[in-house]
Design a protein around this motif. Structure first.
Motif, PDB file in Angstrom:
ATOM      1  N   GLU A   1     -20.589 -39.643 -24.448  1.00 58.74           N
ATOM      2  CA  GLU A   1     -21.627 -38.650 -24.226  1.00 58.74           C
ATOM      3  C   GLU A   1     -21.028 -37.601 -23.299  1.00 58.74           C
ATOM      4  O   GLU A   1     -20.122 -36.905 -23.709  1.00 58.74           O
ATOM      5  N   ASP A   2     -21.424 -37.511 -22.040  1.00 58.58           N
ATOM      6  CA  ASP A   2     -20.817 -36.499 -21.179  1.00 58.58           C
ATOM      7  C   ASP A   2     -20.138 -37.104 -19.954  1.00 58.58           C
ATOM      8  O   ASP A   2     -19.952 -36.433 -18.944  1.00 58.58           O
ATOM      9  N   LYS A   3     -19.752 -38.380 -20.044  1.00 57.61           N
ATOM     10  CA  LYS A   3     -19.135 -39.072 -18.908  1.00 57.61           C
ATOM     11  C   LYS A   3     -17.696 -39.462 -19.263  1.00 57.61           C
ATOM     12  O   LYS A   3     -17.447 -40.005 -20.333  1.00 57.61           O
ATOM     13  N   PRO A   4     -16.758 -39.223 -18.356  1.00 56.71           N
ATOM     14  CA  PRO A   4     -15.361 -39.570 -18.651  1.00 56.71           C
ATOM     15  C   PRO A   4     -15.147 -41.080 -18.681  1.00 56.71           C
ATOM     16  O   PRO A   4     -15.656 -41.802 -17.811  1.00 56.71           O
ATOM     17  N   VAL A   5     -14.406 -41.553 -19.698  1.00 55.49           N
ATOM     18  CA  VAL A   5     -14.074 -42.979 -19.788  1.00 55.49           C
ATOM     19  C   VAL A   5     -12.563 -43.209 -19.922  1.00 55.49           C
ATOM     20  O   VAL A   5     -12.106 -44.343 -19.799  1.00 55.49           O
ATOM     21  N   PHE A   6     -11.802 -42.143 -20.162  1.00 55.20           N
ATOM     22  CA  PHE A   6     -10.359 -42.279 -20.375  1.00 55.20           C
ATOM     23  C   PHE A   6      -9.748 -40.883 -20.355  1.00 55.20           C
ATOM     24  O   PHE A   6     -10.412 -39.910 -20.710  1.00 55.20           O
ATOM     25  N   PHE A   7      -8.484 -40.785 -19.926  1.00 56.00           N
ATOM     26  CA  PHE A   7      -7.801 -39.500 -20.013  1.00 56.00           C
ATOM     27  C   PHE A   7      -6.300 -39.697 -20.155  1.00 56.00           C
ATOM     28  O   PHE A   7      -5.752 -40.739 -19.799  1.00 56.00           O
ATOM     29  N   VAL A   8      -5.659 -38.672 -20.709  1.00 58.52           N
ATOM     30  CA  VAL A   8      -4.210 -38.658 -20.914  1.00 58.52           C
ATOM     31  C   VAL A   8      -3.687 -37.336 -20.368  1.00 58.52           C
ATOM     32  O   VAL A   8      -4.194 -36.277 -20.732  1.00 58.52           O
ATOM     33  N   GLU A   9      -2.688 -37.421 -19.487  1.00 60.23           N
ATOM     34  CA  GLU A   9      -2.001 -36.226 -18.985  1.00 60.23           C
ATOM     35  C   GLU A   9      -0.610 -36.200 -19.576  1.00 60.23           C
ATOM     36  O   GLU A   9       0.099 -37.211 -19.548  1.00 60.23           O
ATOM     37  N   ILE A  10      -0.213 -35.057 -20.102  1.00 60.93           N
ATOM     38  CA  ILE A  10       1.053 -34.922 -20.822  1.00 60.93           C
ATOM     39  C   ILE A  10       1.993 -34.020 -20.031  1.00 60.93           C
ATOM     40  O   ILE A  10       1.596 -32.962 -19.552  1.00 60.93           O
ATOM     41  N   LYS A  11       3.242 -34.465 -19.938  1.00 58.75           N
ATOM     42  CA  LYS A  11       4.294 -33.705 -19.249  1.00 58.75           C
ATOM     43  C   LYS A  11       5.478 -33.508 -20.183  1.00 58.75           C
ATOM     44  O   LYS A  11       5.677 -34.271 -21.127  1.00 58.75           O
ATOM     45  N   GLU A  12       6.280 -32.530 -19.869  1.00 57.98           N
ATOM     46  CA  GLU A  12       7.477 -32.244 -20.655  1.00 57.98           C
ATOM     47  C   GLU A  12       8.418 -33.448 -20.619  1.00 57.98           C
ATOM     48  O   GLU A  12       8.744 -33.946 -19.537  1.00 57.98           O
ATOM     49  N   PRO A  13       8.874 -33.911 -21.781  1.00 56.98           N
ATOM     50  CA  PRO A  13       9.659 -35.146 -21.816  1.00 56.98           C
ATOM     51  C   PRO A  13      10.971 -35.092 -21.024  1.00 56.98           C
ATOM     52  O   PRO A  13      11.344 -36.083 -20.401  1.00 56.98           O
ATOM     53  N   SER A  14      11.643 -33.956 -21.010  1.00 59.77           N
ATOM     54  CA  SER A  14      12.934 -33.891 -20.310  1.00 59.77           C
ATOM     55  C   SER A  14      12.780 -34.040 -18.798  1.00 59.77           C
ATOM     56  O   SER A  14      13.722 -34.421 -18.114  1.00 59.77           O
ATOM     57  N   LYS A  15      11.599 -33.788 -18.281  1.00 62.06           N
ATOM     58  CA  LYS A  15      11.390 -33.848 -16.832  1.00 62.06           C
ATOM     59  C   LYS A  15      11.234 -35.272 -16.305  1.00 62.06           C
ATOM     60  O   LYS A  15      11.218 -35.483 -15.101  1.00 62.06           O
ATOM     61  N   ILE A  16      11.146 -36.247 -17.199  1.00 63.62           N
ATOM     62  CA  ILE A  16      11.020 -37.632 -16.740  1.00 63.62           C
ATOM     63  C   ILE A  16      12.227 -38.059 -15.909  1.00 63.62           C
ATOM     64  O   ILE A  16      12.124 -38.926 -15.043  1.00 63.62           O
ATOM     65  N   ALA A  17      13.357 -37.444 -16.132  1.00 60.31           N
ATOM     66  CA  ALA A  17      14.563 -37.779 -15.376  1.00 60.31           C
ATOM     67  C   ALA A  17      14.502 -37.279 -13.935  1.00 60.31           C
ATOM     68  O   ALA A  17      15.271 -37.735 -13.083  1.00 60.31           O
ATOM     69  N   LEU A  18      13.594 -36.361 -13.656  1.00 64.93           N
ATOM     70  CA  LEU A  18      13.499 -35.776 -12.320  1.00 64.93           C
ATOM     71  C   LEU A  18      12.546 -36.581 -11.442  1.00 64.93           C
ATOM     72  O   LEU A  18      11.360 -36.716 -11.756  1.00 64.93           O
ATOM     73  N   LYS A  19      13.062 -37.080 -10.355  1.00 64.11           N
ATOM     74  CA  LYS A  19      12.245 -37.856  -9.413  1.00 64.11           C
ATOM     75  C   LYS A  19      11.026 -37.048  -8.954  1.00 64.11           C
ATOM     76  O   LYS A  19       9.911 -37.557  -8.909  1.00 64.11           O
ATOM     77  N   SER A  20      11.232 -35.778  -8.652  1.00 65.69           N
ATOM     78  CA  SER A  20      10.130 -34.946  -8.158  1.00 65.69           C
ATOM     79  C   SER A  20       9.047 -34.772  -9.220  1.00 65.69           C
ATOM     80  O   SER A  20       7.856 -34.742  -8.901  1.00 65.69           O
ATOM     81  N   ALA A  21       9.432 -34.663 -10.494  1.00 64.04           N
ATOM     82  CA  ALA A  21       8.447 -34.506 -11.574  1.00 64.04           C
ATOM     83  C   ALA A  21       7.637 -35.788 -11.746  1.00 64.04           C
ATOM     84  O   ALA A  21       6.426 -35.737 -11.981  1.00 64.04           O
ATOM     85  N   ARG A  22       8.300 -36.941 -11.639  1.00 63.17           N
ATOM     86  CA  ARG A  22       7.562 -38.217 -11.743  1.00 63.17           C
ATOM     87  C   ARG A  22       6.611 -38.383 -10.570  1.00 63.17           C
ATOM     88  O   ARG A  22       5.473 -38.817 -10.737  1.00 63.17           O
ATOM     89  N   GLU A  23       7.065 -38.037  -9.373  1.00 59.50           N
ATOM     90  CA  GLU A  23       6.199 -38.135  -8.196  1.00 59.50           C
ATOM     91  C   GLU A  23       4.993 -37.213  -8.335  1.00 59.50           C
ATOM     92  O   GLU A  23       3.865 -37.594  -8.005  1.00 59.50           O
ATOM     93  N   GLU A  24       5.233 -36.008  -8.825  1.00 55.34           N
ATOM     94  CA  GLU A  24       4.138 -35.054  -9.034  1.00 55.34           C
ATOM     95  C   GLU A  24       3.151 -35.591 -10.077  1.00 55.34           C
ATOM     96  O   GLU A  24       1.934 -35.521  -9.888  1.00 55.34           O
ATOM     97  N   ALA A  25       3.675 -36.134 -11.178  1.00 55.02           N
ATOM     98  CA  ALA A  25       2.811 -36.699 -12.214  1.00 55.02           C
ATOM     99  C   ALA A  25       1.987 -37.861 -11.658  1.00 55.02           C
ATOM    100  O   ALA A  25       0.786 -37.979 -11.932  1.00 55.02           O
ATOM    101  N   ASP A  26       2.620 -38.723 -10.870  1.00 60.13           N
ATOM    102  CA  ASP A  26       1.925 -39.864 -10.260  1.00 60.13           C
ATOM    103  C   ASP A  26       0.821 -39.373  -9.318  1.00 60.13           C
ATOM    104  O   ASP A  26      -0.318 -39.855  -9.380  1.00 60.13           O
ATOM    105  N   ASN A  27       1.138 -38.406  -8.493  1.00 56.19           N
ATOM    106  CA  ASN A  27       0.125 -37.858  -7.575  1.00 56.19           C
ATOM    107  C   ASN A  27      -1.024 -37.211  -8.335  1.00 56.19           C
ATOM    108  O   ASN A  27      -2.200 -37.361  -7.959  1.00 56.19           O
ATOM    109  N   GLN A  28      -0.714 -36.480  -9.398  1.00 61.48           N
ATOM    110  CA  GLN A  28      -1.766 -35.841 -10.189  1.00 61.48           C
ATOM    111  C   GLN A  28      -2.677 -36.882 -10.840  1.00 61.48           C
ATOM    112  O   GLN A  28      -3.892 -36.699 -10.886  1.00 61.48           O
TER     113      GLN A  28
END
Length: 182
Positions: free
Chosen positions: A69-96
């Motif tokens: 209905e209008d209540k969140p039950v699940f979500f997916v956040e997508i990031k650029e695949p090449s950035k997974i190698a970057l520690k800072s990008a993973r930390e940012e994704a985790d914080n987000q």
């Protein structure tokens, strides 16, 4: 046996080499609408919001929020695949992910809000239990040593491989069971 229907795998196969984040929006949109059909009580709602990144410039986060209905039950956040190698990008994704879970959990009708962080097709599963908080647990930085607060092995499966597809499908089935009991 393929983990997904040919329509879904075909859509993911259109992602170019050296893909950017937005190249994955259509495949994930198709996947989520397949799992949460438009003619059901669920809505897949793409969301965007801006954040200030570490370089003091505006960055945008795109996520797919699944609502009952209008209540969140699940979500997916997508990031650029090449950035997974970057520690800072993973930390940012985790914080987000943690910030977004904190924002959505109070209005989620379930006892647990689930989310997935995706670097392309690599997945990390998060859950926010209103009693025990967010899993996986936060890794605190050590003030004297360099600490990887979002290790690469958190993104431990691939949506297009059997294990990743099964974990994703099992999570969706669990969410739907919980929603059916509301």
């Amino acid at each position: 046996m393929a983990p997904w229907s040919s329509k879904i795998t075909k859509r993911f196969s259109t992602v170019p080499p050296n893909a950017r984040e937005n190249d994955y929006y259509a495949p994930y949109n198709k996947l989520l609408y397949t799992l949460f059909p438009a003619d059901s009580d669920y809505t897949v709602a793409p969301q965007s919001y801006s954040v200030m990144n570490s370089r003091d410039s505006v960055d945008f986060i795109i996520e797919f929020e699944v609502r009952l209905e209008d209540k969140p039950v699940f979500f997916v956040e997508i990031k650029e695949p090449s950035k997974i190698a970057l520690k800072s990008a993973r930390e940012e994704a985790d914080n987000q992910m943690r910030k977004r879970m904190g924002d959505l959990a109070p209005v989620c009708p379930l006892d647990t809000l689930n989310g997935v962080s995706a670097f392309g097709t690599r997945l990390s599963f998060y859950s926010y239990d209103k009693r025990t908080r967010i899993l996986p647990g936060r890794i605190s930085p050590d003030p004297h040593m360099e600490t990887d607060t979002a290790p690469l092995d958190r993104w431990d499966c691939d949506i297009l491989e059997d294990e990743g597809a099964q974990r994703f499908q099992d999570l969706v089935a669990e969410i739907k069971r919980k929603c059916d009991r509301l």
